[in-house]
Design an enzyme around this catalytic site. Structure first.
Site, mmCIF file in Angstrom:
data_model
loop_
_atom_site.group_PDB
_atom_site.id
_atom_site.type_symbol
_atom_site.label_atom_id
_atom_site.label_comp_id
_atom_site.label_asym_id
_atom_site.label_seq_id
_atom_site.Cartn_x
_atom_site.Cartn_y
_atom_site.Cartn_z
ATOM 1 N N PHE A 123 0.807 -1.341 -0.216
ATOM 2 C CA PHE A 123 -0.117 0.118 0.110
ATOM 3 C C PHE A 123 0.757 1.098 0.184
ATOM 4 O O PHE A 123 1.985 1.349 0.739
ATOM 5 C CB PHE A 123 -0.785 -0.117 1.158
ATOM 6 N N LEU A 125 0.701 5.408 -0.122
ATOM 7 C CA LEU A 125 -0.093 6.637 0.180
ATOM 8 C C LEU A 125 1.182 7.675 0.722
ATOM 9 O O LEU A 125 1.077 8.685 -0.151
ATOM 10 C CB LEU A 125 -1.043 6.391 1.400
ATOM 11 N N SER A 126 1.882 7.671 1.737
ATOM 12 C CA SER A 126 2.737 8.587 2.211
ATOM 13 C C SER A 126 3.863 8.867 0.971
ATOM 14 O O SER A 126 4.216 8.088 0.319
ATOM 15 C CB SER A 126 3.341 8.033 3.368
ATOM 16 N N GLY A 131 3.035 13.185 4.791
ATOM 17 C CA GLY A 131 2.907 12.285 5.715
ATOM 18 C C GLY A 131 1.728 12.283 6.500
ATOM 19 O O GLY A 131 0.776 11.650 5.988
ATOM 20 N N SER A 132 1.465 12.799 7.684
ATOM 21 C CA SER A 132 0.131 13.045 8.286
ATOM 22 C C SER A 132 -0.886 14.069 7.265
ATOM 23 O O SER A 132 -2.004 13.621 7.544
ATOM 24 C CB SER A 132 0.336 14.005 9.726
ATOM 25 N N TRP A 157 8.239 5.144 2.647
ATOM 26 C CA TRP A 157 8.010 4.008 3.598
ATOM 27 C C TRP A 157 6.914 3.233 3.182
ATOM 28 O O TRP A 157 5.953 2.755 3.856
ATOM 29 C CB TRP A 157 7.468 4.989 5.119
ATOM 30 N N GLN A 340 13.550 -2.151 31.962
ATOM 31 C CA GLN A 340 13.876 -1.940 33.482
ATOM 32 C C GLN A 340 14.012 -3.187 34.274
ATOM 33 O O GLN A 340 14.964 -3.153 35.107
ATOM 34 C CB GLN A 340 12.947 -0.899 34.067
ATOM 35 N N GLY A 344 20.497 -4.007 33.600
ATOM 36 C CA GLY A 344 21.680 -3.553 32.458
ATOM 37 C C GLY A 344 21.434 -4.706 31.292
ATOM 38 O O GLY A 344 21.773 -4.359 30.372
ATOM 39 N N GLU A 367 0.510 4.185 10.222
ATOM 40 C CA GLU A 367 -0.914 4.146 10.217
ATOM 41 C C GLU A 367 -1.724 5.106 10.973
ATOM 42 O O GLU A 367 -2.787 5.141 11.286
ATOM 43 C CB GLU A 367 -1.653 2.823 10.851
#
Length: 385
Positions: A123, A125-126, A131-132, A157, A340, A344, A367
């Site tokens: 797909f 689109l961008s 982008g947005s 992308w 966390q 380490g 998305e």
């Protein structure tokens, strides 16, 4: 769409879990390091029917409901997010657009083999500057002398962009001097082997590094007249409608990644000893695990509520955005807490939670970013109040 019987759903989810355990989990870290996903693993998923889950049996799909599909996708995502996003894009975007707006001839040519897993979909689109604000895309589709179309422009992308056999791409069919905004965008069926289809090198990403994500340039790419999907000028609305399903798939991906992080954290907490006892006995660790499990359960519940509404034929734009927004926030918190708990070691690539945290981040971006989801949710509430 037929609601799946509980026993059938259980069998499909178990099949997805078994496939993931045998064909994905042993290789996921290596694929991440190599930044490549073997296309054969996707072909194998397709052969089992996982690329036609939402396509009716009349078109060679499995004809399953959304809930079953999302639960199966979660199993794949728990094993590796890169495989899950390839599967999710194929099931939610190109196949659904063809199913809803394709002609009988287009469905016969493209949808049937896509449902059988013989063809992989993508797909587009961008764009680099779109982008947005997706409606500002510039990729141009011009009429050819034979009645077909010539595409010029660059898409950014594109998941599966260098692997897919067919791409549903958005391009402008209005003219530069007569721009019509979103109403000037149309959808096209673009075979990857068309001359002028030029995928770039894979992007070097923070997470989902094995997923094939590329820029694709259309350079004087000629398409026949029947490459237009649906009506001219309606492509953007088609894309937005398909993105509701895409957002549910991304939320399922988040649940799978978070579940994997939680399972690793629980196991590690019972094995790791400090101050002469397992760290699972410390309340600080217990509280983290409790919060992680609760957040995951809440995200999955919201996701499945959206799925049930979609299967009931309701408009799920509001619930799809809420599920995606909540799940993207949840998966970042859960994977961060898992790191966390590992301390380490969690920061080291020798342990799995570091990859899970990297894979989780993009869920708040693609998305539709978290910010865009909030815009969509607010607009839905204000429009329908």
């Amino acid at each position: 769409m037929t609601v799946v019987a509980a026993e059938t759903r259980k069998q499909i989810i178990e099949l997805a879990r078994e496939f993931a355990a045998e064909h994905v989990v042993p290789h996921a870290l290596r694929w991440d390091e190599e930044k490549a996903l073997p296309v054969q693993v996707l072909r194998s998923l397709g052969e089992l029917g996982f690329f036609g889950m939402l396509i009716p049996e009349d078109w060679d799909g499995l004809g399953l409901d959304t809930e079953t599909y999302l639960l199966a996708l979660e199993e794949i995502a728990a094993a590796d997010g890169s495989v899950a996003i390839a599967m999710g894009v194929h099931n939610s975007l190109p196949t659904q657009m063809l199913l809803r707006w394709g002609s009988e001839a287009q469905k016969e040519k493209w949808l049937r083999p896509m449902a059988r897993g013989e063809l992989l979909g993508a797909f587009a689109l961008s764009e680099p500057d779109s982008g947005s604000d997706a409606a500002s895309l510039r990729c141009q589709a011009s009429r050819a002398s034979d009645g077909g179309w010539v595409l010029d422009g660059t898409k950014a992308w594109v998941t599966n962009g260098a692997l897919a056999d067919v791409v549903i791409a958005m391009a402008r069919t209005d003219q530069p001097g007569d721009r019509k905004g979103a109403r000037g965008i149309s959808a096209f069926i673009v075979p990857r082997d068309t001359p002028g289809y030029l995928p770039g090198k894979p992007e070097d990403k923070m997470g989902l590094r094995a997923s094939n994500t590329v820029a694709v340039t259309f350079e004087q790419l000629h398409l026949p007249p029947d490459a237009l999907l649906g009506e001219e000028g309606r492509g953007f609305s088609y894309a937005l409608s398909a993105l509701d399903g895409g957002r549910l798939g991304v939320a399922a991906q988040a649940c799978g990644i978070a579940r994997s992080a939680l399972q690793h954290a629980v196991r590690y907490a019972t094995e790791r000893r400090q101050f002469e006892r397992p760290i699972a006995e410390f309340q600080a660790v217990q509280f983290k695990l409790a919060d992680m499990a609760t957040q995951l359960a809440a995200a999955r519940s919201l996701l499945l509520e959206a799925a049930r509404r979609r299967d009931a034929g309701e408009d799920v734009t509001l619930y799809a955005s809420m599920a995606k927004l909540f799940a993207s926030d949840m998966v970042m918190r859960v994977t961060s807490d898992a790191v966390q708990i590992f301390g380490g070691y969690g920061y080291m690539r020798d342990y799995p939670v570091e990859k899970l945290m990297r894979d989780a981040k993009v869920i708040s971006i693609y998305e539709g970013t978290d910010e865009i989801q909030r815009v969509v949710i607010a607009r839905q509430l204000l429009t329908h109040s």
